[in-house]
Design a protein around this motif. Sequence first.
Motif, mmCIF file in Angstrom:
data_model
loop_
_atom_site.group_PDB
_atom_site.id
_atom_site.type_symbol
_atom_site.label_atom_id
_atom_site.label_comp_id
_atom_site.label_asym_id
_atom_site.label_seq_id
_atom_site.Cartn_x
_atom_site.Cartn_y
_atom_site.Cartn_z
ATOM 1 N N ALA A 8 0.801 -1.225 0.000
ATOM 2 C CA ALA A 8 0.000 0.000 0.000
ATOM 3 C C ALA A 8 0.833 1.276 0.000
ATOM 4 N N PRO A 9 1.901 1.385 0.800
ATOM 5 C CA PRO A 9 2.669 2.634 0.763
ATOM 6 C C PRO A 9 3.279 2.906 -0.610
ATOM 7 N N LEU A 10 3.692 1.898 -1.323
ATOM 8 C CA LEU A 10 4.258 2.108 -2.650
ATOM 9 C C LEU A 10 3.172 2.534 -3.617
ATOM 10 N N CYS A 11 1.993 1.957 -3.506
ATOM 11 C CA CYS A 11 0.884 2.313 -4.387
ATOM 12 C C CYS A 11 0.381 3.721 -4.100
ATOM 13 N N ALA A 12 0.470 4.169 -2.868
ATOM 14 C CA ALA A 12 -0.093 5.449 -2.462
ATOM 15 C C ALA A 12 0.563 6.625 -3.155
ATOM 16 N N ASN A 13 1.800 6.469 -3.622
ATOM 17 C CA ASN A 13 2.488 7.609 -4.214
ATOM 18 C C ASN A 13 2.061 7.877 -5.643
ATOM 19 N N ALA A 14 1.238 7.018 -6.236
ATOM 20 C CA ALA A 14 0.848 7.180 -7.635
ATOM 21 C C ALA A 14 0.167 8.525 -7.880
ATOM 22 N N ALA A 15 -0.592 9.010 -6.923
ATOM 23 C CA ALA A 15 -1.306 10.265 -7.112
ATOM 24 C C ALA A 15 -0.347 11.449 -7.210
ATOM 25 N N GLU A 16 0.879 11.287 -6.726
ATOM 26 C CA GLU A 16 1.835 12.379 -6.749
ATOM 27 C C GLU A 16 2.593 12.469 -8.060
ATOM 28 N N SER A 17 2.495 11.469 -8.929
ATOM 29 C CA SER A 17 3.224 11.539 -10.183
ATOM 30 C C SER A 17 2.255 11.445 -11.348
ATOM 31 N N SER A 18 1.919 10.252 -11.779
ATOM 32 C CA SER A 18 1.057 10.073 -12.941
ATOM 33 C C SER A 18 -0.088 9.140 -12.575
ATOM 34 N N PRO A 19 -1.288 9.400 -13.091
ATOM 35 C CA PRO A 19 -2.393 8.484 -12.801
ATOM 36 C C PRO A 19 -2.159 7.105 -13.427
ATOM 37 N N LEU A 20 -1.161 6.989 -14.284
ATOM 38 C CA LEU A 20 -0.859 5.696 -14.908
ATOM 39 C C LEU A 20 0.093 4.858 -14.059
ATOM 40 N N ASP A 21 0.661 5.421 -12.984
ATOM 41 C CA ASP A 21 1.570 4.673 -12.124
ATOM 42 C C ASP A 21 0.768 3.714 -11.252
ATOM 43 N N LYS A 22 1.212 2.469 -11.181
ATOM 44 C CA LYS A 22 0.525 1.517 -10.308
ATOM 45 C C LYS A 22 1.419 0.323 -10.032
ATOM 46 N N VAL A 23 1.083 -0.387 -8.962
ATOM 47 C CA VAL A 23 1.773 -1.615 -8.582
ATOM 48 C C VAL A 23 0.753 -2.733 -8.622
ATOM 49 N N GLU A 24 1.069 -3.786 -9.353
ATOM 50 C CA GLU A 24 0.153 -4.917 -9.511
ATOM 51 C C GLU A 24 0.777 -6.169 -8.888
ATOM 52 N N PRO A 25 0.189 -6.696 -7.826
ATOM 53 C CA PRO A 25 0.714 -7.939 -7.247
ATOM 54 C C PRO A 25 0.600 -9.093 -8.240
ATOM 55 N N ILE A 26 1.645 -9.890 -8.340
ATOM 56 C CA ILE A 26 1.632 -11.065 -9.210
ATOM 57 C C ILE A 26 1.512 -12.330 -8.367
ATOM 58 N N GLY A 27 2.294 -12.432 -7.302
ATOM 59 C CA GLY A 27 2.222 -13.614 -6.452
ATOM 60 C C GLY A 27 3.080 -13.449 -5.217
ATOM 61 N N SER A 28 2.812 -14.281 -4.221
ATOM 62 C CA SER A 28 3.567 -14.273 -2.983
ATOM 63 C C SER A 28 3.601 -15.692 -2.441
ATOM 64 N N TYR A 29 4.806 -16.175 -2.112
ATOM 65 C CA TYR A 29 4.973 -17.577 -1.742
ATOM 66 C C TYR A 29 5.936 -17.705 -0.569
ATOM 67 N N ALA A 30 5.554 -18.495 0.422
ATOM 68 C CA ALA A 30 6.466 -18.821 1.511
ATOM 69 C C ALA A 30 7.601 -19.663 0.934
ATOM 70 N N LEU A 31 8.819 -19.451 1.428
ATOM 71 C CA LEU A 31 9.954 -20.243 0.974
ATOM 72 C C LEU A 31 10.125 -21.435 1.918
ATOM 73 N N PRO A 32 9.752 -22.628 1.476
ATOM 74 C CA PRO A 32 9.773 -23.783 2.372
ATOM 75 C C PRO A 32 11.172 -24.159 2.855
ATOM 76 N N ASN A 33 12.195 -23.819 2.080
ATOM 77 C CA ASN A 33 13.555 -24.165 2.489
ATOM 78 C C ASN A 33 14.220 -23.045 3.302
ATOM 79 N N VAL A 34 13.508 -21.929 3.512
ATOM 80 C CA VAL A 34 14.016 -20.826 4.321
ATOM 81 C C VAL A 34 12.874 -20.376 5.243
ATOM 82 N N PRO A 35 12.688 -21.072 6.367
ATOM 83 C CA PRO A 35 11.572 -20.748 7.257
ATOM 84 C C PRO A 35 11.548 -19.276 7.639
#
Length: 167
Positions: free
Chosen positions: A48-75
């Motif tokens: 959210a903090p990264l997305c919040a700055n879009a209004a300060e530059s261009s209305p075309l700026d945005k951050v789109e989540p693609i995925g998030s995964y726990a790393l099973p080999n690095v608890p």
Amino acid sequence: MTAMSLGTTEHLVPSRAMALAVVGGLACALAIGNALPVTMDTVSGALAPLCANAAESSPLDKVEPIGSYALPNVPGKRVTIVRVFYGPGGFSRPHRHAGSVTAYITKGEIRSQLGGGPVETFGVGQSFFEPPGSTHLVSANASATEPAELIAVFVADEGAQLTTLLE
């Protein structure tokens, strides 16, 4: 069989295969979709903090989540992938990320400056790395007329706020 009917028959076979592939893909998407909203809500909240700055530059700026995964080999660690779009002249305010970040440019050119280092420009196919705790003073589209885009891969502690804006 005429050439015309042969062509028609050959055309139907790929269409059936395509239909089966589409149905299979939709079934997989539905199955994944049932589990994904909780993960994506978590990712969106952390960004959210990264997305919040879009209004300060261009209305075309945005951050789109693609995925998030726990790393099973690095608890206790998680990898999170996002796509960052910058409109012409777009930028992010100075910030810091939890953990490490690798950025890969997929469109246009991105200007970047870490800490007291030089301002660098990266083009399509290039990447840069942000070590844990570094300050990202400049993150901007290098063009005032064309859009730019990058994929960012975060490796951070589970539950960490991925982006913190600097004053």
